[in-house]
Design a protein around this motif. Sequence first.
Motif, PDB file in Angstrom:
ATOM      1  N   LEU A  61      48.354  14.806  19.910  1.00 45.02           N
ATOM      2  CA  LEU A  61      47.160  14.559  18.725  1.00 45.02           C
ATOM      3  C   LEU A  61      47.585  13.371  18.656  1.00 45.02           C
ATOM      4  O   LEU A  61      48.167  12.797  18.147  1.00 45.02           O
ATOM      5  CB  LEU A  61      47.548  15.108  17.809  1.00 45.02           C
ATOM      6  N   ASN A  62      46.878  12.077  19.442  1.00 41.88           N
ATOM      7  CA  ASN A  62      47.605  10.903  19.404  1.00 41.88           C
ATOM      8  C   ASN A  62      46.416   9.938  17.973  1.00 41.88           C
ATOM      9  O   ASN A  62      46.656   9.241  18.614  1.00 41.88           O
ATOM     10  CB  ASN A  62      47.542   9.990  21.308  1.00 41.88           C
ATOM     11  N   GLY A  63      45.457  10.420  17.590  1.00 42.49           N
ATOM     12  CA  GLY A  63      45.454   9.820  16.401  1.00 42.49           C
ATOM     13  C   GLY A  63      46.608   9.451  15.016  1.00 42.49           C
ATOM     14  O   GLY A  63      45.687   8.577  14.651  1.00 42.49           O
ATOM     15  N   THR A  64      47.011  10.298  15.132  1.00 38.79           N
ATOM     16  CA  THR A  64      48.658  10.105  14.212  1.00 38.79           C
ATOM     17  C   THR A  64      48.869   8.811  15.443  1.00 38.79           C
ATOM     18  O   THR A  64      49.366   8.936  16.227  1.00 38.79           O
ATOM     19  CB  THR A  64      49.960  11.004  14.117  1.00 38.79           C
ATOM     20  N   LYS A  65      49.065   7.621  14.594  1.00 37.09           N
ATOM     21  CA  LYS A  65      49.743   6.252  15.138  1.00 37.09           C
ATOM     22  C   LYS A  65      50.917   5.991  15.028  1.00 37.09           C
ATOM     23  O   LYS A  65      51.531   6.522  13.614  1.00 37.09           O
ATOM     24  CB  LYS A  65      48.546   5.089  14.690  1.00 37.09           C
ATOM     25  N   GLU A  66      51.728   6.089  15.873  1.00 37.27           N
ATOM     26  CA  GLU A  66      53.063   5.209  15.362  1.00 37.27           C
ATOM     27  C   GLU A  66      52.986   3.831  15.383  1.00 37.27           C
ATOM     28  O   GLU A  66      52.664   2.683  16.456  1.00 37.27           O
ATOM     29  CB  GLU A  66      53.819   4.980  16.867  1.00 37.27           C
ATOM     30  N   GLY A  67      53.385   3.750  13.570  1.00 41.30           N
ATOM     31  CA  GLY A  67      53.735   1.983  13.348  1.00 41.30           C
ATOM     32  C   GLY A  67      54.884   1.801  13.260  1.00 41.30           C
ATOM     33  O   GLY A  67      55.708   1.612  14.191  1.00 41.30           O
TER      34      GLY A  67
ATOM     35  N   GLU B 235      56.841   3.467   6.291  1.00 39.51           N
ATOM     36  CA  GLU B 235      56.786   1.985   5.506  1.00 39.51           C
ATOM     37  C   GLU B 235      55.419   1.886   5.852  1.00 39.51           C
ATOM     38  O   GLU B 235      54.597   0.933   4.713  1.00 39.51           O
ATOM     39  CB  GLU B 235      57.801   0.470   6.219  1.00 39.51           C
ATOM     40  N   CYS B 236      54.380   2.478   7.165  1.00 39.92           N
ATOM     41  CA  CYS B 236      52.827   1.025   7.268  1.00 39.92           C
ATOM     42  C   CYS B 236      52.467   2.909   6.655  1.00 39.92           C
ATOM     43  O   CYS B 236      50.544   2.166   6.914  1.00 39.92           O
ATOM     44  CB  CYS B 236      53.550   1.276   9.147  1.00 39.92           C
ATOM     45  N   GLY B 237      52.185   4.001   7.167  1.00 38.80           N
ATOM     46  CA  GLY B 237      51.218   4.842   6.683  1.00 38.80           C
ATOM     47  C   GLY B 237      50.627   4.916   8.182  1.00 38.80           C
ATOM     48  O   GLY B 237      49.363   6.281   8.025  1.00 38.80           O
TER      49      GLY B 237
ATOM     50  N   GLY C 226      42.088  -1.207  13.980  1.00 36.79           N
ATOM     51  CA  GLY C 226      42.044   0.553  13.969  1.00 36.79           C
ATOM     52  C   GLY C 226      42.543   1.618  13.730  1.00 36.79           C
ATOM     53  O   GLY C 226      42.967   2.703  13.628  1.00 36.79           O
ATOM     54  N   TYR C 227      43.875   0.854  14.290  1.00 33.93           N
ATOM     55  CA  TYR C 227      45.416   1.588  14.349  1.00 33.93           C
ATOM     56  C   TYR C 227      45.581   1.830  12.891  1.00 33.93           C
ATOM     57  O   TYR C 227      46.259   2.790  12.899  1.00 33.93           O
ATOM     58  CB  TYR C 227      46.329  -0.180  14.288  1.00 33.93           C
ATOM     59  N   CYS C 228      45.494   1.608  12.034  1.00 34.94           N
ATOM     60  CA  CYS C 228      45.804   1.731  11.069  1.00 34.94           C
ATOM     61  C   CYS C 228      44.171   2.573   9.986  1.00 34.94           C
ATOM     62  O   CYS C 228      44.872   3.676   9.057  1.00 34.94           O
ATOM     63  CB  CYS C 228      45.779   0.691   9.519  1.00 34.94           C
TER      64      CYS C 228
ATOM     65  N   GLY D   9      51.238   2.968   0.332  1.00 33.85           N
ATOM     66  CA  GLY D   9      51.310   2.729   1.477  1.00 33.85           C
ATOM     67  C   GLY D   9      50.333   2.476   3.135  1.00 33.85           C
ATOM     68  O   GLY D   9      51.576   3.271   3.750  1.00 33.85           O
ATOM     69  N   ASN D  10      49.350   2.362   2.710  1.00 40.62           N
ATOM     70  CA  ASN D  10      49.001   2.268   3.981  1.00 40.62           C
ATOM     71  C   ASN D  10      48.515   0.385   3.763  1.00 40.62           C
ATOM     72  O   ASN D  10      47.528   0.349   3.690  1.00 40.62           O
ATOM     73  CB  ASN D  10      47.377   3.230   3.986  1.00 40.62           C
ATOM     74  N   ILE D  11      49.255   0.312   5.922  1.00 34.91           N
ATOM     75  CA  ILE D  11      49.271  -0.850   6.316  1.00 34.91           C
ATOM     76  C   ILE D  11      48.310  -1.332   6.183  1.00 34.91           C
ATOM     77  O   ILE D  11      48.352  -1.037   7.691  1.00 34.91           O
ATOM     78  CB  ILE D  11      50.595  -1.615   6.155  1.00 34.91           C
TER      79      ILE D  11
END
Length: 159
Positions: A36-42, A47-49, A102-104, A133-135
């Motif tokens: 489920l790669n829609g959950t992004k890794e920041g 800290e980034c949401g 689109g990353y966030c 909390g969403n950068i």
Amino acid sequence: METSHSVTATINGRAETFETVGLESLMDALRNRLHLNGTKEGCREGECGACTVLLDGKPINACTYIARAAEGREIETIEGLNDDLSTRIKQAIVENSGVQCGYCTPGIIVMLSALLRRIAAPDEALIREALSGNICRCTGYAQIVDAALDVIHGKAPPS
Ligand code: FES
Ligand code: FES
């Protein structure tokens, strides 16, 4: 050697069982084990949401949540948010040019879905607080907030 655990949780409405090791994060389990790669890794530090998912309906940073603790819980990721409200949020973000790289965006949609499920018509200050909390490094937030206001005021087209 780290111990492996089998975890069963409801993910996007389906019972899923996956293996997890040690302190592996829910974010890594969702991405690497369940694809489920829609959950992004920041930031990987809460800290980034970018990794926001819903746990029993509440938004969390999946990077700081240990996958093993998801046993028996209900998780919703961006892939599972296809209800009318979430669809209208997605459409409104596109129409307001709230997506640049689109990353966030998945994390922001998950967060806005949680907010608008809870409060039908939050004011702008509440929207901005929910998104604090969403950068997003691309849009400066104005378009994203406009999108949320369009959904609240019924301007987004029906799904
Ligand atoms: Fe989870 Fe940044 S990757 S908060
Ligand atoms: Fe690029 Fe938000 S659209 S970080």
